[in-house]
Design a protein around this motif. Structure first.
Motif, PDB file in Angstrom:
ATOM      1  N   GLU A 175       0.826  -1.212   0.000  1.00 24.18           N
ATOM      2  CA  GLU A 175       0.000   0.000   0.000  1.00 24.18           C
ATOM      3  C   GLU A 175       0.861   1.263   0.000  1.00 24.18           C
ATOM      4  O   GLU A 175       1.932   1.298   0.602  1.00 24.18           O
ATOM      5  CB  GLU A 175      -0.928   0.023   1.220  1.00 24.18           C
ATOM      6  CG  GLU A 175      -2.058  -0.988   1.135  1.00 24.18           C
ATOM      7  CD  GLU A 175      -3.019  -0.925   2.313  1.00 24.18           C
ATOM      8  OE1 GLU A 175      -4.120  -1.493   2.192  1.00 24.18           O
ATOM      9  OE2 GLU A 175      -2.677  -0.311   3.351  1.00 24.18           O
ATOM     10  N   VAL A 176       0.342   2.278  -0.682  1.00 20.99           N
ATOM     11  CA  VAL A 176       1.017   3.572  -0.785  1.00 20.99           C
ATOM     12  C   VAL A 176       0.087   4.664  -0.265  1.00 20.99           C
ATOM     13  O   VAL A 176      -1.074   4.756  -0.692  1.00 20.99           O
ATOM     14  CB  VAL A 176       1.409   3.880  -2.243  1.00 20.99           C
ATOM     15  CG1 VAL A 176       1.969   5.296  -2.362  1.00 20.99           C
ATOM     16  CG2 VAL A 176       2.433   2.859  -2.747  1.00 20.99           C
ATOM     17  N   THR A 177       0.584   5.480   0.644  1.00 17.31           N
ATOM     18  CA  THR A 177      -0.167   6.625   1.142  1.00 17.31           C
ATOM     19  C   THR A 177       0.266   7.877   0.379  1.00 17.31           C
ATOM     20  O   THR A 177       1.467   8.165   0.287  1.00 17.31           O
ATOM     21  CB  THR A 177       0.064   6.835   2.648  1.00 17.31           C
ATOM     22  OG1 THR A 177      -0.407   5.696   3.365  1.00 17.31           O
ATOM     23  CG2 THR A 177      -0.678   8.074   3.149  1.00 17.31           C
ATOM     24  N   ILE A 178      -0.703   8.606  -0.177  1.00  7.37           N
ATOM     25  CA  ILE A 178      -0.396   9.835  -0.906  1.00  7.37           C
ATOM     26  C   ILE A 178      -0.277  10.964   0.119  1.00  7.37           C
ATOM     27  O   ILE A 178      -1.279  11.517   0.584  1.00  7.37           O
ATOM     28  CB  ILE A 178      -1.493  10.170  -1.944  1.00  7.37           C
ATOM     29  CG1 ILE A 178      -1.852   8.925  -2.772  1.00  7.37           C
ATOM     30  CG2 ILE A 178      -1.044  11.316  -2.836  1.00  7.37           C
ATOM     31  CD1 ILE A 178      -0.697   8.332  -3.543  1.00  7.37           C
ATOM     32  N   VAL A 179       0.932  11.298   0.502  1.00  8.30           N
ATOM     33  CA  VAL A 179       1.169  12.376   1.457  1.00  8.30           C
ATOM     34  C   VAL A 179       0.830  13.711   0.807  1.00  8.30           C
ATOM     35  O   VAL A 179       0.201  14.581   1.420  1.00  8.30           O
ATOM     36  CB  VAL A 179       2.626  12.364   1.949  1.00  8.30           C
ATOM     37  CG1 VAL A 179       2.872  13.497   2.941  1.00  8.30           C
ATOM     38  CG2 VAL A 179       2.958  11.017   2.577  1.00  8.30           C
ATOM     39  N   SER A 180       1.230  13.876  -0.442  1.00 10.30           N
ATOM     40  CA  SER A 180       0.879  15.062  -1.227  1.00 10.30           C
ATOM     41  C   SER A 180       0.811  14.668  -2.696  1.00 10.30           C
ATOM     42  O   SER A 180       1.727  14.036  -3.217  1.00 10.30           O
ATOM     43  CB  SER A 180       1.918  16.169  -1.022  1.00 10.30           C
ATOM     44  OG  SER A 180       1.671  17.254  -1.910  1.00 10.30           O
ATOM     45  N   LYS A 181      -0.273  15.036  -3.354  1.00 11.33           N
ATOM     46  CA  LYS A 181      -0.435  14.665  -4.768  1.00 11.33           C
ATOM     47  C   LYS A 181       0.433  15.517  -5.680  1.00 11.33           C
ATOM     48  O   LYS A 181       0.620  15.197  -6.856  1.00 11.33           O
ATOM     49  CB  LYS A 181      -1.895  14.796  -5.187  1.00 11.33           C
ATOM     50  CG  LYS A 181      -2.388  16.234  -5.275  1.00 11.33           C
ATOM     51  CD  LYS A 181      -3.762  16.319  -5.902  1.00 11.33           C
ATOM     52  CE  LYS A 181      -4.174  17.779  -6.098  1.00 11.33           C
ATOM     53  NZ  LYS A 181      -5.463  17.887  -6.801  1.00 11.33           N
ATOM     54  N   GLY A 182       0.953  16.654  -5.145  1.00 15.69           N
ATOM     55  CA  GLY A 182       1.704  17.565  -5.986  1.00 15.69           C
ATOM     56  C   GLY A 182       0.774  18.279  -6.950  1.00 15.69           C
ATOM     57  O   GLY A 182      -0.452  18.274  -6.789  1.00 15.69           O
ATOM     58  N   LYS A 183       1.322  18.870  -7.969  1.00 15.01           N
ATOM     59  CA  LYS A 183       0.508  19.552  -8.969  1.00 15.01           C
ATOM     60  C   LYS A 183      -0.082  18.543  -9.950  1.00 15.01           C
ATOM     61  O   LYS A 183       0.622  17.684 -10.472  1.00 15.01           O
ATOM     62  CB  LYS A 183       1.358  20.574  -9.723  1.00 15.01           C
ATOM     63  CG  LYS A 183       1.864  21.721  -8.844  1.00 15.01           C
ATOM     64  CD  LYS A 183       2.672  22.716  -9.662  1.00 15.01           C
ATOM     65  CE  LYS A 183       3.146  23.877  -8.781  1.00 15.01           C
ATOM     66  NZ  LYS A 183       3.936  24.868  -9.545  1.00 15.01           N
ATOM     67  N   GLU A 184      -1.375  18.605 -10.148  1.00 13.37           N
ATOM     68  CA  GLU A 184      -2.106  17.792 -11.131  1.00 13.37           C
ATOM     69  C   GLU A 184      -2.297  16.344 -10.701  1.00 13.37           C
ATOM     70  O   GLU A 184      -2.986  15.583 -11.381  1.00 13.37           O
ATOM     71  CB  GLU A 184      -1.408  17.835 -12.509  1.00 13.37           C
ATOM     72  CG  GLU A 184      -1.261  19.243 -13.075  1.00 13.37           C
ATOM     73  CD  GLU A 184      -0.513  19.235 -14.392  1.00 13.37           C
ATOM     74  OE1 GLU A 184      -0.665  18.287 -15.173  1.00 13.37           O
ATOM     75  OE2 GLU A 184       0.250  20.200 -14.628  1.00 13.37           O
ATOM     76  N   THR A 234      -4.320  13.487  -2.315  1.00 12.05           N
ATOM     77  CA  THR A 234      -3.679  13.626  -1.006  1.00 12.05           C
ATOM     78  C   THR A 234      -4.527  12.993   0.095  1.00 12.05           C
ATOM     79  O   THR A 234      -5.729  13.241   0.189  1.00 12.05           O
ATOM     80  CB  THR A 234      -3.451  15.109  -0.684  1.00 12.05           C
ATOM     81  OG1 THR A 234      -2.639  15.696  -1.706  1.00 12.05           O
ATOM     82  CG2 THR A 234      -2.759  15.272   0.665  1.00 12.05           C
ATOM     83  N   GLY A 235      -3.902  12.152   0.912  1.00 18.07           N
ATOM     84  CA  GLY A 235      -4.579  11.500   2.022  1.00 18.07           C
ATOM     85  C   GLY A 235      -5.108  10.111   1.705  1.00 18.07           C
ATOM     86  O   GLY A 235      -5.443   9.356   2.627  1.00 18.07           O
ATOM     87  N   ASP A 236      -5.191   9.756   0.438  1.00 17.54           N
ATOM     88  CA  ASP A 236      -5.693   8.431   0.064  1.00 17.54           C
ATOM     89  C   ASP A 236      -4.620   7.362   0.264  1.00 17.54           C
ATOM     90  O   ASP A 236      -3.418   7.626   0.165  1.00 17.54           O
ATOM     91  CB  ASP A 236      -6.141   8.411  -1.404  1.00 17.54           C
ATOM     92  CG  ASP A 236      -7.450   9.167  -1.625  1.00 17.54           C
ATOM     93  OD1 ASP A 236      -8.239   9.247  -0.665  1.00 17.54           O
ATOM     94  OD2 ASP A 236      -7.669   9.678  -2.737  1.00 17.54           O
ATOM     95  N   LYS A 253      -8.518   1.228  -2.792  1.00 14.24           N
ATOM     96  CA  LYS A 253      -8.426   2.634  -2.394  1.00 14.24           C
ATOM     97  C   LYS A 253      -9.096   2.789  -1.039  1.00 14.24           C
ATOM     98  O   LYS A 253     -10.284   2.477  -0.886  1.00 14.24           O
ATOM     99  CB  LYS A 253      -9.112   3.546  -3.428  1.00 14.24           C
ATOM    100  CG  LYS A 253      -9.072   5.019  -3.030  1.00 14.24           C
ATOM    101  CD  LYS A 253      -9.826   5.899  -4.021  1.00 14.24           C
ATOM    102  CE  LYS A 253      -9.885   7.348  -3.516  1.00 14.24           C
ATOM    103  NZ  LYS A 253     -10.668   8.218  -4.431  1.00 14.24           N
ATOM    104  N   ASN A 254      -8.332   3.226  -0.065  1.00 11.05           N
ATOM    105  CA  ASN A 254      -8.830   3.429   1.298  1.00 11.05           C
ATOM    106  C   ASN A 254      -9.558   2.201   1.839  1.00 11.05           C
ATOM    107  O   ASN A 254     -10.622   2.298   2.463  1.00 11.05           O
ATOM    108  CB  ASN A 254      -9.748   4.657   1.343  1.00 11.05           C
ATOM    109  CG  ASN A 254      -9.030   5.934   0.961  1.00 11.05           C
ATOM    110  OD1 ASN A 254      -7.821   6.079   1.170  1.00 11.05           O
ATOM    111  ND2 ASN A 254      -9.752   6.870   0.360  1.00 11.05           N
ATOM    112  N   PHE A 292      -2.163  -3.306   7.163  1.00  9.38           N
ATOM    113  CA  PHE A 292      -2.722  -2.682   5.970  1.00  9.38           C
ATOM    114  C   PHE A 292      -4.110  -2.111   6.255  1.00  9.38           C
ATOM    115  O   PHE A 292      -4.815  -2.554   7.164  1.00  9.38           O
ATOM    116  CB  PHE A 292      -2.828  -3.696   4.836  1.00  9.38           C
ATOM    117  CG  PHE A 292      -1.495  -4.131   4.282  1.00  9.38           C
ATOM    118  CD1 PHE A 292      -0.664  -3.231   3.636  1.00  9.38           C
ATOM    119  CD2 PHE A 292      -1.078  -5.454   4.388  1.00  9.38           C
ATOM    120  CE1 PHE A 292       0.562  -3.625   3.121  1.00  9.38           C
ATOM    121  CE2 PHE A 292       0.141  -5.865   3.870  1.00  9.38           C
ATOM    122  CZ  PHE A 292       0.966  -4.946   3.237  1.00  9.38           C
ATOM    123  N   VAL A 293      -4.521  -1.148   5.452  1.00  9.06           N
ATOM    124  CA  VAL A 293      -5.868  -0.612   5.530  1.00  9.06           C
ATOM    125  C   VAL A 293      -6.863  -1.623   4.932  1.00  9.06           C
ATOM    126  O   VAL A 293      -7.910  -1.886   5.498  1.00  9.06           O
ATOM    127  CB  VAL A 293      -5.960   0.742   4.794  1.00  9.06           C
ATOM    128  CG1 VAL A 293      -7.403   1.241   4.741  1.00  9.06           C
ATOM    129  CG2 VAL A 293      -5.069   1.777   5.478  1.00  9.06           C
TER     130      VAL A 293
END
Length: 387
Positions: A175-184, A234-236, A253-254, A292-293
């Motif tokens: 699993e990967v947590t999106i800390v910040s999606k960045g631009k786009e 972000t946050g997913d 996803k989540n 894991f989630v």
């Protein structure tokens, strides 16, 4: 999305399931027998693989390696300074005493460098296998886009893990947590072969598969995507799994299963991979060091139960001259495939030989349709056992 996927109610699509982060730590997670987290040497056991033959063999190899390393350590100092008279060291020259007047016995053998022929579990992203536009955290789990290079259209920055997904486990998930999606939100999560370019998002190159956050599409070895699921941001928490028993890959996803994304994944040697294209993009990964989630333990249990149910659906009797060849052949092929995919290659060979001998003795089935499942001819299975 694969509409034909059978999704249990507990994996429903209405928000985070019962194994979201606030509940995950009560899910019976086990890691190297210490109740959670990794051992001091970094070894860990994802909960869904806890009872697998693969982990049992991996632990055995690890313990043997640790024992060899302990044996290789210097023994207690000998006050007399005399060298051991054992045959293994009698011919060795006496070591000069140290400044403290201590002499240590020499151990001739070296600790093994492998894991008993098994593929170790992926445990971190590695510097040697990343694009220069991304930065890996000191723990090997964080990945950030830092730029520093000019990316052209359809170029990106990706990284891979230290080890490939172990086929011997039957199923692999991370699993990967999106800390910040960045631009786009241009982030791709998936898996790829060891020679795939790290200047592309997962899925854009041959031998590469991925799910992208900016459009929710999946990509299978090409830049043309296919509608699959929702976007992620972000946050997913995005999960990626490969079921080597069925040849399918899926995403979550989540904590919610999104269905099969790819099929017919045969004879693949792939590594977990993430990629990004824009500044401020930042992700962190969980390879099983923590709970894991998504309830991957339940999925693994269901997969094993399904195999058992398929076998039990056919009443097995000793073949006879009046038996239905197609039914017996199907059952035996099913058993052989289970043995091979779970890493029991030698057992599968013995089973296949016994079946062929039985068929010859009873003169049924001619050469037998079962021969096509012969493990001797399944080079991939043999390689999996040796990896």
């Amino acid at each position: 999305m694969d509409d034909g996927v059978n999704i249990p109610g507990s994996w429903g699509r209405g928000g985070a399931g019962s194994h979201s982060s606030q509940y995950a730590y009560g899910s019976g997670y086990s890691s190297a027998g210490n109740g959670g987290g990794a051992n001091d040497d970094g070894f860990f056991i994802p909960s869904y693989l806890r009872r697998s033959k693969y982990i049992e063999r991996l632990q055995t190899a690890r313990e043997a390696k640790a024992a060899a390393q302990r044996d290789a350590l210097p023994t207690q100092p000998r006050r007399s300074g005399a060298l051991s008279s054992r045959s293994s060291t009698a011919s060795l020259p006496k070591l000069a005493p140290s400044h403290r007047g201590m002499t240590y016995e020499v151990i001739e053998h070296q600790p093994p460098e492998d894991n008993g022929g098994l593929t170790p579990l992926p445990s971190k992203w590695v510097e040697r296998d990343k694009n220069q536009a991304v930065e890996i955290g000191s723990d090997g789990l964080d990945v950030r886009f830092v730029g520093g290079v000019k990316l052209h259209e359809n170029e990106a920055a990706a990284t891979r893990t230290d080890h490939p997904m172990p086929v011997q486990g039957g199923l692999y998930y991370y699993e990967v947590t999106i800390v910040s999606k960045g631009k786009e939100g241009l982030i791709g999560i998936g898996f790829s072969g060891p020679k795939v370019s790290l200047e592309r998002l997962p899925g854009w190159e041959p031998d590469s598969w991925g799910w992208h956050g900016d459009d929710g599409n999946t990509f299978c070895c090409q830049v043309t995507g296919k509608a699959y699921g929702p976007k992620f941001t972000t946050g997913d928490v995005v999960g990626c799994g490969v079921n080597f028993m069925t040849g399918c890959a899926f995403f979550t996803k989540n904590g919610v299963l999104q269905g099969n994304a790819f099929r017919d994944l045969k004879d693949i040697n792939v590594y977990p991979s993430v990629g990004m294209r824009r500044p401020q993009a930042h992700v962190t990964v969980n390879f099983g060091q923590t709970p894991f989630v998504f309830d991957i333990d339940e999925m693994m249990r269901r997969e094993r139960d399904n195999i058992g149910e398929e076998i039990n659906a056919y009443e097995y009797t000793t073949p006879s001259l009046h038996a239905r060849p197609d039914e017996n052949a199907f059952l035996k092929e099913l058993v052989a495939q289970f043995l091979v995919h779970d890493g029991f290659v030698e057992t599968a060979k013995a089973f296949a030989e016994e079946t062929r001998a039985e068929s010859r003795a009873l003169q049924i089935g001619g050469n037998g349709s079962y021969d096509r499942a012969s493990p001797e001819e399944d080079l991939d299975a043999v390689n999996r056992q040796r990896e």
